[in-house]
Write a protein that holds these residues in place. Structure first.
Motif, PDB file in Angstrom:
ATOM      1  N   GLN A 179       1.927  50.211  10.571  1.00 32.40           N
ATOM      2  CA  GLN A 179       0.930  49.695   9.641  1.00 32.40           C
ATOM      3  C   GLN A 179       1.137  50.274   8.241  1.00 32.40           C
ATOM      4  O   GLN A 179       1.045  49.555   7.245  1.00 32.40           O
ATOM      5  CB  GLN A 179      -0.475  50.026  10.131  1.00 32.40           C
ATOM      6  N   PHE A 180       1.458  51.556   8.176  1.00 27.68           N
ATOM      7  CA  PHE A 180       1.587  52.205   6.869  1.00 27.68           C
ATOM      8  C   PHE A 180       2.754  51.634   6.065  1.00 27.68           C
ATOM      9  O   PHE A 180       2.642  51.423   4.856  1.00 27.68           O
ATOM     10  CB  PHE A 180       1.758  53.717   7.048  1.00 27.68           C
ATOM     11  N   ILE A 181       3.891  51.416   6.723  1.00 28.42           N
ATOM     12  CA  ILE A 181       5.054  50.909   5.991  1.00 28.42           C
ATOM     13  C   ILE A 181       5.204  49.397   6.134  1.00 28.42           C
ATOM     14  O   ILE A 181       6.209  48.826   5.697  1.00 28.42           O
ATOM     15  CB  ILE A 181       6.354  51.618   6.434  1.00 28.42           C
ATOM     16  N   ALA A 182       4.207  48.759   6.727  1.00 32.41           N
ATOM     17  CA  ALA A 182       4.175  47.295   6.858  1.00 32.41           C
ATOM     18  C   ALA A 182       5.405  46.771   7.596  1.00 32.41           C
ATOM     19  O   ALA A 182       6.082  45.843   7.136  1.00 32.41           O
ATOM     20  CB  ALA A 182       4.042  46.639   5.485  1.00 32.41           C
ATOM     21  N   LEU A 183       5.672  47.358   8.763  1.00 33.89           N
ATOM     22  CA  LEU A 183       6.774  46.869   9.589  1.00 33.89           C
ATOM     23  C   LEU A 183       6.437  45.480  10.122  1.00 33.89           C
ATOM     24  O   LEU A 183       5.369  45.288  10.713  1.00 33.89           O
ATOM     25  CB  LEU A 183       7.022  47.800  10.770  1.00 33.89           C
ATOM     26  N   PRO A 184       7.324  44.508   9.972  1.00 37.11           N
ATOM     27  CA  PRO A 184       7.076  43.204  10.592  1.00 37.11           C
ATOM     28  C   PRO A 184       7.194  43.326  12.106  1.00 37.11           C
ATOM     29  O   PRO A 184       7.853  44.243  12.618  1.00 37.11           O
ATOM     30  CB  PRO A 184       8.178  42.331  10.002  1.00 37.11           C
ATOM     31  N   PRO A 185       6.575  42.437  12.850  1.00 33.69           N
ATOM     32  CA  PRO A 185       6.549  42.572  14.318  1.00 33.69           C
ATOM     33  C   PRO A 185       7.917  42.557  14.971  1.00 33.69           C
ATOM     34  O   PRO A 185       8.073  43.067  16.079  1.00 33.69           O
ATOM     35  CB  PRO A 185       5.690  41.378  14.769  1.00 33.69           C
TER      36      PRO A 185
END
Length: 223
Positions: A179-185
């Motif tokens: 969530q913090f580094i906005a990892l895509p699924p």
């Protein structure tokens, strides 16, 4: 610094100075590290480098998170084999005992050992953090590519007078970091890494972990 010296002096540093790392230096290191070999030139890695106010924000998040979920959120891969047999189990045990002995924390003081371990999630005071993720569709050969690229990072850091600590322990907080580094699924968190200038005054600075004798791990045929 030549390659041999970089390899000989690279180690997992667990005490860093708060001296900032110049942005141009870390960009140069990462760009050069991306020349790592990769089967079929897939280049399966993706890196996030975090510093400054964003790193301070993450450290604050983790101070709370390790209290809420001290055993993590469940890693998405096995960091170690579930049945770790000798000699691998013995090597892991030995390095842990050597580290805590230098810190003066006896084996029976579990609370102190847990408290010290949580320093992982403050990056041991380092001013930079790196996270490496990989496309979930990739298999073991591509995961080996990640290791070669990350080794490039660590050796190039030594060439710049910097140190590092690779930390697979971050894999047990995939939701928080994702969530913090906005990892895509479609990407999985593999590891984190602390980056900075080692604090040479600290007791662990002198710790050099042993390696198995050459005869135990290598065979030379026809040589």
């Amino acid at each position: 610094m030549n390659v041999q010296d970089a390899i000989a002096t690279r180690r997992s540093v667990r005490d860093f100075l708060d001296t900032p790392v110049p942005g141009d230096v870390i960009r140069r290191v990462v760009e050069q590290a991306l020349r790592a070999p990769s089967g079929g030139n897939l280049q399966p890695w993706h890196l996030h480098v975090v510093g400054g106010e964003k790193l301070a924000e993450l450290k604050a998040i983790m101070r709370t998170r390790v209290q809420e979920a001290p055993t993590g959120e469940g890693s998405e891969y096995d960091i170690y084999p579930r049945e770790l047999a000798a000699p691998y189990r013995d090597r892991r045990f030995a390095v842990g005992e050597a580290m805590y002995a230098r810190l003066g924390i006896p084996r029976e003081d579990k609370a102190a050992r847990r408290e010290w371990f949580t320093r992982n999630y403050q990056f041991f005071g380092a001013p930079l953090a790196l996270f490496c993720s990989v496309d979930r569709r990739m298999g073991p050969p591509q995961w080996s590519d990640l290791g070669m690229m990350l080794q490039n990072v660590m050796l190039l850091l030594r060439g710049e007078g910097l140190d590092s600590c690779p930390q697979e322990c971050w894999a047990i907080y995939p939701q928080t970091i994702g969530q913090f580094i906005a990892l895509p699924p479609e990407r999985m968190l593999f590891t984190g890494m602390s980056i900075g200038y080692a604090d040479r005054s600290r007791p662990l600075d002198a710790l050099v972990t042993e390696r198995a004798p050459l005869a135990d791990v290598a065979e030379f045929v026809g040589i």
